[in-house]
Motif scaffolding. Structure first.
Motif, PDB file in Angstrom:
ATOM      1  N   TRP A 140       0.824  -1.213   0.000  1.00 35.72           N
ATOM      2  CA  TRP A 140       0.000   0.000   0.000  1.00 35.72           C
ATOM      3  C   TRP A 140       0.858   1.261   0.000  1.00 35.72           C
ATOM      4  O   TRP A 140       0.435   2.294  -0.516  1.00 35.72           O
ATOM      5  CB  TRP A 140      -1.012  -0.034   1.138  1.00 35.72           C
ATOM      6  CG  TRP A 140      -0.486   0.170   2.519  1.00 35.72           C
ATOM      7  CD1 TRP A 140       0.080  -0.779   3.330  1.00 35.72           C
ATOM      8  CD2 TRP A 140      -0.539   1.378   3.287  1.00 35.72           C
ATOM      9  NE1 TRP A 140       0.396  -0.223   4.542  1.00 35.72           N
ATOM     10  CE2 TRP A 140       0.016   1.084   4.550  1.00 35.72           C
ATOM     11  CE3 TRP A 140      -1.006   2.669   3.025  1.00 35.72           C
ATOM     12  CZ2 TRP A 140       0.128   2.050   5.552  1.00 35.72           C
ATOM     13  CZ3 TRP A 140      -0.900   3.627   4.025  1.00 35.72           C
ATOM     14  CH2 TRP A 140      -0.339   3.307   5.267  1.00 35.72           C
ATOM     15  N   PHE A 141       2.085   1.203   0.533  1.00 39.25           N
ATOM     16  CA  PHE A 141       3.015   2.317   0.365  1.00 39.25           C
ATOM     17  C   PHE A 141       3.311   2.502  -1.125  1.00 39.25           C
ATOM     18  O   PHE A 141       3.333   3.622  -1.634  1.00 39.25           O
ATOM     19  CB  PHE A 141       4.331   2.032   1.097  1.00 39.25           C
ATOM     20  CG  PHE A 141       4.368   2.375   2.553  1.00 39.25           C
ATOM     21  CD1 PHE A 141       3.320   2.055   3.396  1.00 39.25           C
ATOM     22  CD2 PHE A 141       5.487   2.997   3.096  1.00 39.25           C
ATOM     23  CE1 PHE A 141       3.370   2.354   4.747  1.00 39.25           C
ATOM     24  CE2 PHE A 141       5.545   3.304   4.444  1.00 39.25           C
ATOM     25  CZ  PHE A 141       4.491   2.984   5.283  1.00 39.25           C
ATOM     26  N   VAL A 142       3.580   1.385  -1.804  1.00 43.38           N
ATOM     27  CA  VAL A 142       3.909   1.446  -3.229  1.00 43.38           C
ATOM     28  C   VAL A 142       2.723   1.999  -4.022  1.00 43.38           C
ATOM     29  O   VAL A 142       2.901   2.795  -4.958  1.00 43.38           O
ATOM     30  CB  VAL A 142       4.325   0.059  -3.742  1.00 43.38           C
ATOM     31  CG1 VAL A 142       4.560   0.086  -5.250  1.00 43.38           C
ATOM     32  CG2 VAL A 142       5.582  -0.427  -3.020  1.00 43.38           C
ATOM     33  N   ALA A 143       1.503   1.599  -3.653  1.00 45.47           N
ATOM     34  CA  ALA A 143       0.315   2.124  -4.333  1.00 45.47           C
ATOM     35  C   ALA A 143       0.238   3.640  -4.170  1.00 45.47           C
ATOM     36  O   ALA A 143      -0.082   4.368  -5.123  1.00 45.47           O
ATOM     37  CB  ALA A 143      -0.937   1.458  -3.789  1.00 45.47           C
ATOM     38  N   MET A 144       0.538   4.144  -2.972  1.00 44.50           N
ATOM     39  CA  MET A 144       0.511   5.588  -2.755  1.00 44.50           C
ATOM     40  C   MET A 144       1.593   6.272  -3.579  1.00 44.50           C
ATOM     41  O   MET A 144       1.355   7.329  -4.188  1.00 44.50           O
ATOM     42  CB  MET A 144       0.708   5.901  -1.268  1.00 44.50           C
ATOM     43  CG  MET A 144       0.639   7.383  -0.934  1.00 44.50           C
ATOM     44  SD  MET A 144      -1.020   8.090  -1.102  1.00 44.50           S
ATOM     45  CE  MET A 144      -1.722   7.586   0.483  1.00 44.50           C
ATOM     46  N   ILE A 145       2.787   5.686  -3.630  1.00 45.97           N
ATOM     47  CA  ILE A 145       3.863   6.268  -4.429  1.00 45.97           C
ATOM     48  C   ILE A 145       3.459   6.324  -5.898  1.00 45.97           C
ATOM     49  O   ILE A 145       3.693   7.327  -6.591  1.00 45.97           O
ATOM     50  CB  ILE A 145       5.167   5.469  -4.235  1.00 45.97           C
ATOM     51  CG1 ILE A 145       5.694   5.656  -2.801  1.00 45.97           C
ATOM     52  CG2 ILE A 145       6.227   5.891  -5.252  1.00 45.97           C
ATOM     53  CD1 ILE A 145       6.789   4.688  -2.414  1.00 45.97           C
ATOM     54  N   ARG A 146       2.847   5.254  -6.414  1.00 48.61           N
ATOM     55  CA  ARG A 146       2.412   5.255  -7.818  1.00 48.61           C
ATOM     56  C   ARG A 146       1.391   6.351  -8.083  1.00 48.61           C
ATOM     57  O   ARG A 146       1.413   6.982  -9.144  1.00 48.61           O
ATOM     58  CB  ARG A 146       1.799   3.892  -8.181  1.00 48.61           C
ATOM     59  CG  ARG A 146       2.814   2.823  -8.498  1.00 48.61           C
ATOM     60  CD  ARG A 146       2.187   1.686  -9.291  1.00 48.61           C
ATOM     61  NE  ARG A 146       1.110   1.042  -8.557  1.00 48.61           N
ATOM     62  CZ  ARG A 146       1.254  -0.062  -7.813  1.00 48.61           C
ATOM     63  NH1 ARG A 146       2.442  -0.631  -7.720  1.00 48.61           N
ATOM     64  NH2 ARG A 146       0.223  -0.581  -7.190  1.00 48.61           N
TER      65      ARG A 146
END
Length: 239
Positions: A140-146
């Protein structure tokens, strides 16, 4: 831990004190309680939230020392941060992070959970430190970064180089909306922006629903159970 002040149609949420504002269960509960209080205010749908901090740090991420002393707390902190970010995404008003110091790892994620990031130019950086501390970024961190970092090259620099991003660099990358000369000037600019947004008169409930749609991928990742560990990945090699 944190204070909440209402200035006409602006809510000012401040992480208080000169510490690192590590996201431990107590601070996360206090922040969620403040968001609940804001949501229950009759004027919330015509208001703006500004989140800022005292001292050298906006937030230096999870309280890893506390988690090391009591390992189950790592999962507790992660769950509480997921809930806080979901609360921010669904909040019926625009949100501004006035970043007046370092925002690292989960603290950087907290800043990105706001609609706007204003940053102090003379001190502090944005820093997704997981590569350096040998933790795998949660999905979910990666989703926010994307969702919040526009270009593949910029996403690489955030996630895969653990770059320490200044206000100037953050503005170039499209992460930061504006940069300012001091902590006081950053907060003043956030207040000015908040007042401008309030004058537009948009319905906060409509705004919040649209934000939820824009960040649907993040909300989906927050609600998903991750099977992969976010601990140290022992590959037998060191970079």
């Amino acid at each position: 831990m944190c204070t909440l002040e209402k200035l006409d149609r602006l809510f000012l949420l401040k992480l208080t004190g000169d510490g690192e504002h590590r996201l431990n269960p107590t601070l996360l509960d206090n922040l969620r309680s403040a968001i609940t209080q804001i949501r229950s205010d009759p004027s919330s749908s015509q208001s703006v939230l500004i989140t800022t901090s005292d001292g050298k740090f906006f937030s230096n991420g999870y309280d890893l020392a506390l988690a090391a002393s009591d390992p189950p707390l790592r999962a507790v902190m992660a769950a509480k941060l997921r809930s806080l970010v979901a609360d921010l995404i669904s909040l019926p008003m625009p949100t501004i992070a006035a970043v007046t110091g370092h925002a690292s790892a989960a603290g950087f994620l907290l800043a990105m959970s706001h609609d706007y990031i204003l940053m102090r130019r003379d001190r502090g950086f944005l820093y997704m430190s997981e590569l350096d501390i040998e933790l795998v970024l949660p999905a979910w961190f990666v989703a926010m970064i994307r969702m919040k970092v526009a270009s593949p090259a910029a996403r690489r620099d955030v996630a895969l180089t653990a770059g320490k991003i200044t206000a100037d660099r953050g503005l170039e990358m499209g992460i930061v909306d504006s940069r300012h000369g001091s902590a006081a000037e950053t907060v003043e600019a956030a207040v000015k922006l908040g007042e401008e947004i309030v004058r537009r008169g948009a319905d906060g409930h409509v705004y919040g629903r649209m934000r939820e749609t824009l960040l649907r991928e993040v909300l989906h990742a927050i609600g998903s159970n991750e099977s992969a560990s976010n601990g140290v990945r022992n590959s037998g090699s060191k970079l």
